[in-house]
Design a protein around this motif. Structure first.
Motif: not given
Length: 69
Positions: A52-68
């Motif tokens: 959540w703190e880095k939500r502006e840097m998330i690339d939604l063209s990739k799976s968000v699960k890769t960040y977790l």
């Protein structure tokens, strides 16, 4: 000419949906390593907080699960 659009940023509704959908499974995944369910929940909660703190840097063209994971 085809244009690639990369959506960035994770909105609150998408984040909430992701949390509700994946929290339990990620806790079980973390538990398989730490063998302590409370610790596993803490790890997953911390991961979601960082996401959540880095939500502006998330690339939604990739799976968000890769960040977790």
């Amino acid at each position: 000419m085809e244009q690639n659009i990369i959506m960035t940023g994770l909105d609150e509704q998408t984040f909430e949906t992701l949390f509700k959908k994946d929290f339990k499974g990620l806790c079980l995944f973390a538990f398989s390593y730490v063998k302590d369910y409370d610790a596993a929940q803490d790890i997953v909660e911390d991961s979601f907080i960082k996401l959540w703190e880095k939500r502006e840097m998330i690339d939604l063209s990739k799976s968000v699960k890769t960040y977790l994971t």
